[in-house]
Design a protein around this motif. Structure first.
Motif, PDB file in Angstrom:
ATOM      1  N   ASP A 241       0.856  -1.183   0.000  1.00 32.24           N
ATOM      2  CA  ASP A 241       0.000   0.000   0.000  1.00 32.24           C
ATOM      3  C   ASP A 241       0.892   1.233   0.000  1.00 32.24           C
ATOM      4  OD1 ASP A 241      -1.880   1.964   0.259  1.00 32.24           O
ATOM      5  OD2 ASP A 241      -2.644   1.330   2.222  1.00 32.24           O
ATOM      6  N   THR A 243       0.281   4.315  -0.071  1.00 30.32           N
ATOM      7  CA  THR A 243      -0.164   5.443   0.751  1.00 30.32           C
ATOM      8  C   THR A 243       0.373   5.370   2.178  1.00 30.32           C
ATOM      9  OG1 THR A 243      -2.211   4.290   1.363  1.00 30.32           O
ATOM     10  CG2 THR A 243      -2.273   5.671  -0.608  1.00 30.32           C
ATOM     11  N   GLN A 244       0.891   4.202   2.579  1.00 30.38           N
ATOM     12  CA  GLN A 244       1.434   4.043   3.922  1.00 30.38           C
ATOM     13  C   GLN A 244       2.939   4.315   3.976  1.00 30.38           C
ATOM     14  OE1 GLN A 244      -0.524   3.445   6.677  1.00 30.38           O
ATOM     15  NE2 GLN A 244      -2.137   3.778   5.153  1.00 30.38           N
TER      16      GLN A 244
END
Length: 414
Positions: A241, A243-244
């Motif tokens: 992910d 976005t992390q």
């Protein structure tokens, strides 16, 4: 409520020309917002995807975010005399216990890691000398953290293992040196080590700074070239992910103390430019919708002025101030809603029209057209903006209509 809707649409229908102009103003504002937003968001998404594809999501470096404090300050933090300018102690650069660090990182869920040793080298082919950044990698692990394999235009990244001192370089760097597949050249490091390297692959990322000055070789080969045996100065990571990346980078830096940067931190200046671009886009399209809102304000104000006696009669028949206010709000919101729907259709048509434009020139990334984002959120934002503008524009004349005194109106008319 149905009666209010019938009356509202009846009033709008009697002023078709003004209503049409107001609706078209809203439609154009929404359409321009969608089209401009599609172009800007398409470019931004393309840039971020290119950055994420070429660069790792997180990079751990062999340095700390802040330099270590001087021993004198640690021993006497409140001393009256300060010691400055002390030459720092020499230390072997590189990530300490890189093998254990790599194992702990790979144990984290949704994270892949690869060791890298980067260093400068002077590449010499015939009479040509070009400085380049050489990265020593493990091809198997590197394939998990970068998409360099898909950028190969000749050979494979796995071919580094098939030739002694094999190297993969950018096509721009090969062009600067006059190299082609299978050619051999000399690489000289700042440590004074010279190796004969053989080109086993060429890549093209579309990012000129990489294509003209970067190369990949086996980790052990670059350790010999840089005279840094068993040293790793970077650990590159990729997340399931993306976005992390920022919170994960902060977590890793807090645990291992080495400076750890996410792709967002590394490209912060460019991401700030995107924020400015979005602010300009919202300001320009917001101004268009504001002008359209004045058209709605004008038509509702005119209807209120012309229907003063009708409003007085309606109040005398039992319509409350809330009913009158809702009546004229319905007119403004209805104009905004119809304009928003037409704007969405016009915006979609503008996007498809822009998609047909060709610039007639090739770019390094192979694009000769607008990079468009067909995102439903642009339509939703444009519609909400249009409805809010229409409601605010209709609110003031609606409140004025609701405050009319029927007795004074009828007496003045008489």
């Amino acid at each position: 409520m149905k009666l209010l809707w019938d009356i509202a649409f009846g009033m709008l229908g009697r002023r078709r020309r003004q209503t049409l102009v107001s609706v078209l103003g809203v439609a154009l504002g929404v359409a321009f917002f969608i089209a401009i937003g599609s172009v800007m968001r398409g470019f931004q998404t393309y840039f971020i995807n290119q950055t994420i594809d070429v660069a790792p999501h997180i990079t751990m470096k062999d340095e700390t975010r802040t330099p270590p404090a001087q021993p004198a300050f640690l021993a006497f933090p409140d001393a009256a005399v300060s010691v400055n300018g002390i030459k720092p102690r020499d230390r072997v650069r590189g990530i300490r216990a890189s093998g254990d660090t790599l194992a702990m990182l790979e144990a984290m869920p949704g994270l892949a890691a690869a060791p890298v040793l980067t260093g400068q080298a002077l590449l010499r082919y015939g009479a040509r000398d070009v400085s380049a950044s050489i990265s020593g990698i493990d091809p198997v692990r590197q394939a998990r953290v970068s998409n360099i394999s898909k950028d190969m235009i000749a050979g494979r990244i796995e071919d580094l293992r098939t030739a002694a001192n094999g190297i993969v370089i950018g096509d721009g760097l090969a062009m600067r040196l006059g190299l082609s597949m299978g050619d051999s050249f000399s690489a000289i490091s700042p440590a004074g080590v010279t190796l004969s390297m053989k080109v086993v692959g060429l890549f093209r990322t579309g990012i000129q700074s990489l294509d003209q000055s970067a190369g990949y070789t086996l980790l052990t080969v670059n350790q010999v070239l840089q005279n840094r045996p068993n040293v790793v100065n970077r650990i590159e990571m990729r997340l399931a992910d993306v976005t992390q990346a920022e919170p994960m980078a902060r977590l890793i830096e807090g645990r291992f103390a080495n400076r750890t940067e996410s792709w967002e931190e590394s490209n912060r200046n460019i991401l700030i430019v995107f924020v400015i671009q979005n602010a300009i886009m919202y300001s320009v399209t917001g101004a268009i919708l504001l002008v359209a809102a004045f058209g709605i304000f004008n038509i509702v104000s005119t209807v209120v002025f012309e229907k003063t006696r009708d409003i007085a009669i309606m109040k005398s028949l039992g319509f409350t101030e809330g009913d009158i206010q809702r009546l004229f709000l319905i007119q403004g919101i209805a104009a905004g809603f119809i304009g928003a729907i037409l704007g969405c259709a016009l915006g979609a048509a503008m996007i498809e029209g822009l998609a047909q434009v060709r610039f007639g020139i090739g770019t390094p990334a192979g694009n000769d057209r607008f990079l468009l984002a067909r995102d439903w959120r642009l339509y939703a934002i444009g519609c909400v903006f249009a409805l809010v503008s229409a409601a605010v524009a209709a609110l003031m004349p609606a409140r004025r209509a609701a405050r009319l005194d029927p007795v004074q109106v009828i007496r003045g008319a008489g």
